[in-house]
Motif scaffolding. Sequence first.
Motif, PDB file in Angstrom:
ATOM      1  N   VAL A 108     -26.564 -51.465  61.910  1.00  0.00           N
ATOM      2  CA  VAL A 108     -25.778 -50.260  61.675  1.00  0.00           C
ATOM      3  C   VAL A 108     -24.498 -50.640  60.931  1.00  0.00           C
ATOM      4  N   SER A 110     -20.839 -50.601  59.664  1.00  0.00           N
ATOM      5  CA  SER A 110     -19.624 -50.041  60.260  1.00  0.00           C
ATOM      6  C   SER A 110     -18.975 -49.079  59.280  1.00  0.00           C
ATOM      7  N   ALA A 112     -15.981 -47.913  60.010  1.00  0.00           N
ATOM      8  CA  ALA A 112     -14.560 -48.274  60.108  1.00  0.00           C
ATOM      9  C   ALA A 112     -14.229 -49.432  59.175  1.00  0.00           C
ATOM     10  N   GLU A 113     -15.109 -50.425  59.125  1.00  0.00           N
ATOM     11  CA  GLU A 113     -14.922 -51.595  58.281  1.00  0.00           C
ATOM     12  C   GLU A 113     -16.213 -51.814  57.500  1.00  0.00           C
ATOM     13  N   GLN A 116     -18.482 -54.948  57.593  1.00  0.00           N
ATOM     14  CA  GLN A 116     -19.058 -55.403  58.859  1.00  0.00           C
ATOM     15  C   GLN A 116     -20.287 -54.571  59.232  1.00  0.00           C
ATOM     16  N   TYR A 118     -22.964 -53.726  62.642  1.00  0.00           N
ATOM     17  CA  TYR A 118     -23.335 -53.864  64.050  1.00  0.00           C
ATOM     18  C   TYR A 118     -24.824 -54.216  64.132  1.00  0.00           C
ATOM     19  N   ILE A 120     -27.726 -54.200  66.947  1.00  0.00           N
ATOM     20  CA  ILE A 120     -28.048 -53.781  68.318  1.00  0.00           C
ATOM     21  C   ILE A 120     -29.422 -54.335  68.661  1.00  0.00           C
ATOM     22  N   GLN A 157     -25.069 -55.657  71.892  1.00  0.00           N
ATOM     23  CA  GLN A 157     -24.516 -55.255  70.595  1.00  0.00           C
ATOM     24  C   GLN A 157     -23.659 -56.382  70.019  1.00  0.00           C
ATOM     25  N   LEU A 159     -21.290 -57.651  66.559  1.00  0.00           N
ATOM     26  CA  LEU A 159     -20.561 -57.167  65.382  1.00  0.00           C
ATOM     27  C   LEU A 159     -20.375 -58.362  64.457  1.00  0.00           C
ATOM     28  N   LEU A 160     -20.897 -58.234  63.260  1.00  0.00           N
ATOM     29  CA  LEU A 160     -20.924 -59.382  62.346  1.00  0.00           C
ATOM     30  C   LEU A 160     -20.379 -58.987  60.980  1.00  0.00           C
ATOM     31  N   GLU A 161     -19.809 -59.976  60.310  1.00  0.00           N
ATOM     32  CA  GLU A 161     -19.419 -59.782  58.919  1.00  0.00           C
ATOM     33  C   GLU A 161     -20.688 -59.695  58.073  1.00  0.00           C
TER      34      GLU A 161
ATOM     35  N   ARG B  18      -5.914 -48.867  66.215  1.00  0.00           N
ATOM     36  CA  ARG B  18      -6.782 -47.826  65.645  1.00  0.00           C
ATOM     37  C   ARG B  18      -7.913 -47.494  66.622  1.00  0.00           C
ATOM     38  N   TRP B  20     -11.664 -45.554  66.346  1.00  0.00           N
ATOM     39  CA  TRP B  20     -12.589 -45.046  65.339  1.00  0.00           C
ATOM     40  C   TRP B  20     -13.924 -44.731  66.004  1.00  0.00           C
ATOM     41  N   GLU B  22     -17.680 -44.675  65.733  1.00  0.00           N
ATOM     42  CA  GLU B  22     -18.744 -45.254  64.918  1.00  0.00           C
ATOM     43  C   GLU B  22     -20.061 -44.574  65.292  1.00  0.00           C
ATOM     44  N   GLU B  27     -22.604 -49.005  72.200  1.00  0.00           N
ATOM     45  CA  GLU B  27     -21.566 -49.077  73.210  1.00  0.00           C
ATOM     46  C   GLU B  27     -20.195 -49.193  72.559  1.00  0.00           C
ATOM     47  N   MET B  29     -16.601 -50.632  71.939  1.00  0.00           N
ATOM     48  CA  MET B  29     -16.143 -52.006  72.009  1.00  0.00           C
ATOM     49  C   MET B  29     -14.694 -52.114  71.552  1.00  0.00           C
ATOM     50  N   THR B  36     -14.205 -59.034  63.445  1.00  0.00           N
ATOM     51  CA  THR B  36     -15.410 -58.924  64.273  1.00  0.00           C
ATOM     52  C   THR B  36     -15.218 -59.593  65.633  1.00  0.00           C
ATOM     53  N   ARG B  69     -14.801 -47.631  68.472  1.00  0.00           N
ATOM     54  CA  ARG B  69     -14.302 -48.964  68.161  1.00  0.00           C
ATOM     55  C   ARG B  69     -12.788 -48.874  68.314  1.00  0.00           C
TER      56      ARG B  69
END
Lengths: 181, 455
Positions: A108, A110, A112-113, A116, A118, A120, A157, A159-161, B18, B20, B22, B27, B29, B36, B69
């Motif tokens: 997924v 992101s 927001a960024e 990046q 996600y 899952i 979950q 979160l990766l670049e 912030r 946000w 998503e 979940e 986070m 990250t 987030r």
Amino acid sequence: MNPKFDPSDRQTVENGRRLFGAFHRLEQLTSGDSPHGGRLSFARLYAYVRESETDADVEAALKDDASLRADYRRLVEKVSAPLIPLAIAADTGEVSVREGVGCRLHFVPSSAEPSQTYVIVEFTEQSSAPASTLFLCDQFDNCRKVPLEAARDGKVQLLLENSSDLLARLMDKDTEIRRGL
Amino acid sequence: MKTRIYIGTPSGPVQVERIWREEGIAESMVCLKRTTEIVPIGAGYDAFVKRPSGIIEREFGPFEAGAFRLELAASINQGKSWQLAVFAAHALARDGLLAGPDEAFERALWLTGQVDNDLKVGGVTQVPEKIHAALDELDALAKAGKQVVIYVPEENAQALAGASLPPAIEAHAVTTAANILDAIGTSSPPHAAATQTAGVDRSTAPAVDRHRHKRAALGFVFLILGAAVVAAGVILPGQLTEDKTVPPAAEAIQETPAAAEPEPAPEPEATSAAVAPAVAEVEPVAEVTPPPETAPADIASAPDISISEVHPTTGSGCPAVHFGADRGVTVEISATPAGDFTSAAAGDLCALEFTLAPAPGQPYMAAAIELLSGRYVANDPMPTALRGGQPISAPVTWRINLPLRMKAPFEYKMHLVSAAREIPGDIYRSLKIGDFTAADQSGLSITTAHHTVSP
């Protein structure tokens, strides 16, 4: 009563030989000492595979030693099960879901960024407990170990670049993903 | 008013940078800034947010499918004292008033406190230390012309009295999170406010707007239907009493979702805002010494480590024990007067068996072996129950095997932590190298056993 040893009994001698061989090999394996030539001991490699933690020394040795990598790959196959075998590959070039055996990986982006993503990991079979470790294996016996946090509601979950090697491996159709047992 | 939110911690204030929404993630986070890197309180934050047990989605929702987030300026490892600040941050973010690190702002709020399901604010530990750690930064903000306000739980009001705050910094003790919203100037009761038309942070706006549009459309349909019914003579105009006016469209719109989605009933209690002041001004008291605050973890007894030697049964041997053909004979060993454990391998000590029990009321355990010398083999990996992620109800046993021929002493420390809540992974990892900093700061119960097995 102690069993009597009859040196003329070839079957007994053969059994004794095999037992001594097994004991000797076991001692070698469990001694933890590095074999000659500075190669990583089997005990340490075994511990690395079974523990969820990472070990920088082991990973450096694996990077440098193709033979050790092959041993490691065989060991991984014994202590893990296929999660997303090579045979299961996404049809489209843009992978947003990888279906596996009792699991599904969602990718997924992101909002927001945008740099990046996600990931899952969804464990879909209730009968099997969520894995605590993943092994991402390529065709060159490189099996990257990925410790997972505890699953919540059957999902883990990450979160990766987008530029990370881990994300590339997870999305790569040529990467076999295995779960630690 | 654009507002910065700071979470009070003993290491200094941590800004909520912030929030946000998503879409599509599983979940909520907490991230360190925009990286990250995951902040350990993430699991607690997800529980704080998620319906049905969490309060954020209940109070400020509904939202699109997905999760939040939340980005912090620094990491927070454990605890729940961030909840009041995060609650206020969500309220401000809903109205587009949460100031990021690079945004202009007029006000800074520093908060500490737990928030329960009824929005009551509960006391927390180390409030004097948290205030002390924040004073310089807050004072600088006040001198720069910002309005600076501190909020602590009513239970910790004494900490304010002893804090020697500069006059430019306001300080309040609060009893409920719901009423803090009035104090900080965000709109009315939070759930009802979700239907208002105030500016909404774009991260949460789509869901609110879409929901609002649905309700508006539904209300409009009801009005049309009502008019049609009247026109059809089913309800005669004369049956409407003269002093009852037809509800305006806006009211009809607001009533529509109440039928579709019952509001969580706010239950005023005898001690709520009507009787006890929800926001209590605290007068400085010159000679008040805050009582020492003790975390629940400090009060409870520590987790227990029992160590047993495993010897082969008669006629068997260590290989059979190692491979499980022989369960062996277990003999529990006792600590020396100095508190250490010692064993001698002497040829027939095959393995060590640990029996690990959590402290009462703390069902989560994390264990780690810190290897000081020698080697061992974990044929069976450490049980997942000892990684802090799942509650247990009974002691856990785990064996490690010893080399058949020891050339050097095997010396190690077994560290065992127990907690009332899930233990973050970074604390578990730091235990493995004997680093208790994170665990100590989190107020977890720790037991360590030092054991030497001589060849």
